[in-house]
Design a protein around this motif. Sequence first.
Motif, PDB file in Angstrom:
ATOM      1  N   ILE A   9     -48.531  34.090  37.694  1.00  0.00           N
ATOM      2  CA  ILE A   9     -47.614  35.093  38.201  1.00  0.00           C
ATOM      3  C   ILE A   9     -46.808  34.446  39.315  1.00  0.00           C
ATOM      4  N   THR A  65     -43.258  34.754  41.769  1.00  0.00           N
ATOM      5  CA  THR A  65     -42.436  35.810  42.339  1.00  0.00           C
ATOM      6  C   THR A  65     -41.082  35.260  42.764  1.00  0.00           C
ATOM      7  N   LYS A 113     -42.397  41.245  34.738  1.00  0.00           N
ATOM      8  CA  LYS A 113     -42.313  42.556  35.379  1.00  0.00           C
ATOM      9  C   LYS A 113     -41.169  42.464  36.374  1.00  0.00           C
ATOM     10  N   ILE A 120     -38.528  44.604  39.294  1.00  0.00           N
ATOM     11  CA  ILE A 120     -38.092  45.781  40.056  1.00  0.00           C
ATOM     12  C   ILE A 120     -36.592  45.616  40.236  1.00  0.00           C
ATOM     13  N   LEU A 144     -36.984  41.933  42.293  1.00  0.00           N
ATOM     14  CA  LEU A 144     -38.233  41.158  42.207  1.00  0.00           C
ATOM     15  C   LEU A 144     -38.549  40.851  40.753  1.00  0.00           C
ATOM     16  N   GLN A 166     -41.675  39.013  38.370  1.00  0.00           N
ATOM     17  CA  GLN A 166     -42.947  38.310  38.244  1.00  0.00           C
ATOM     18  C   GLN A 166     -43.141  37.935  36.794  1.00  0.00           C
ATOM     19  N   GLU A 209     -45.419  37.449  33.977  1.00  0.00           N
ATOM     20  CA  GLU A 209     -46.780  37.853  33.643  1.00  0.00           C
ATOM     21  C   GLU A 209     -47.442  36.857  32.705  1.00  0.00           C
TER      22      GLU A 209
END
Lengths: 194, 127
Positions: free
Chosen positions: B16, B18, B39, B41, B87, B89, B91
Motif C-alpha cells: 500500500i 500513498t 483506493k 479519495i 489520495l 493507495q 491495494e
Amino acid sequence: MNRRELLLLALLCHALVSGCSSTGTKSGLIYPTFRLSDSNIETTSCAGVDRNIRQIDAIRWSLREDGAELESDFSQMVQLSLATASAIAMIPVFTLTYDPTILILPYAASYSDADRLKQADALLIALLDRRQVVGCPPHPECAIGTKPMDTLDNLRQVRQQFENDQLKEDAAMDRVTRLLDGLCPVGRRYQADG
Amino acid sequence: MPLFIAITLIAGCSTIRTDSGDMTHGSSEIKLTAGDRIKIITRQRERFMLDITGIQPEGLRGESVQWDASGVPGGLEFFVAYRDLALIQVEKPSALKTAGLVASVTVIGAMVAAIAVGPAPVMMAVP
C-alpha cells in the motif's frame, strides 16, 4: 515457566493492551501525516492555498467518515500510558529476540487518526489564515470568505470563547470539528460512464 | 530466513503506497498500470475502489469494486481526473507485477540456496 510459555504470555499481554489502542480504520485506508510548515504556507498563492484546502479537506472528511474525533490532552495521555504498558508487556519478548522494534511498535501504533485529524485541522486553519492575509477572493465551493457564514471568523470566535473560559475544551473541540466538517460540502459527484 | 521471504512476498503482493500531494509526509511518486487495484479519495469528498483499466493523459479509467466505505456498487466504469485526486493507495498491483515479483524472489531464493548448499553433486555417466 519455560521460554515458549513466557513468549506466549507476553504476546497475549501485548494483544490485550494494544487492542485498546487499535489504529485500524473502517475503510482500511492508511492516512498520511500532514506537514505544517509556516514557510511552505507563507509562499503559497491563492490558487495553491485553495488546492491544498480542497485536498486536506477531502482526506480530513475521510478520516471523519472512519470515526476520527479530536482528543483532549487527557485522552492523549491515556493513549501514551497504554502504549507504555504495551511496551512493558513486550519486554519478555525483547529479552528473547533482542529486537528493539518490539518496544518501539506500541508507540508508533499510538499515533492515531485523532492525531492526524488534529494536524489536518491545524493545517486547514493555517491555510484559511493565509487566505485572509493575502486577500484571496471567496472560494466558489467552500465556506471561506463568504461572510457572515465565514468559517474562519466562526473558528476565531470559538478560540476566543475558549480562551475566555466561556467554553470548555470538549465543547470547543466539538464546535471546531463541526465547523470544519462543513467547510467544503460535497461538490461534483462522479458518475459512472455510459 | 523463510519467514523473512514469506513476509517479503506478502508485503510485495499487497503493497500500500500513498500519494497525497505536497503538504503531507510520506508522499511518493507511484507508477500505476492497468490491472492495479487502487483506493482513492477525491477532492469532492468521494471514495472509490477501482481496478484500473486505462491510464490516460488527463486521468484514470477504472472499474469500481464493491467497497463498504465507498457506497459505490461494483462493476461500473469511471473516469477520474488526476486534478481531482486527494489520495491514492495501491491495494494490489496487477497480476503481472506480482508474478514478476514472485519470479524474482524465487530466483534470488534459489541463488541464495545454491550458494549456501554448495554445488550439486554431478553424477558421472559410467560407460
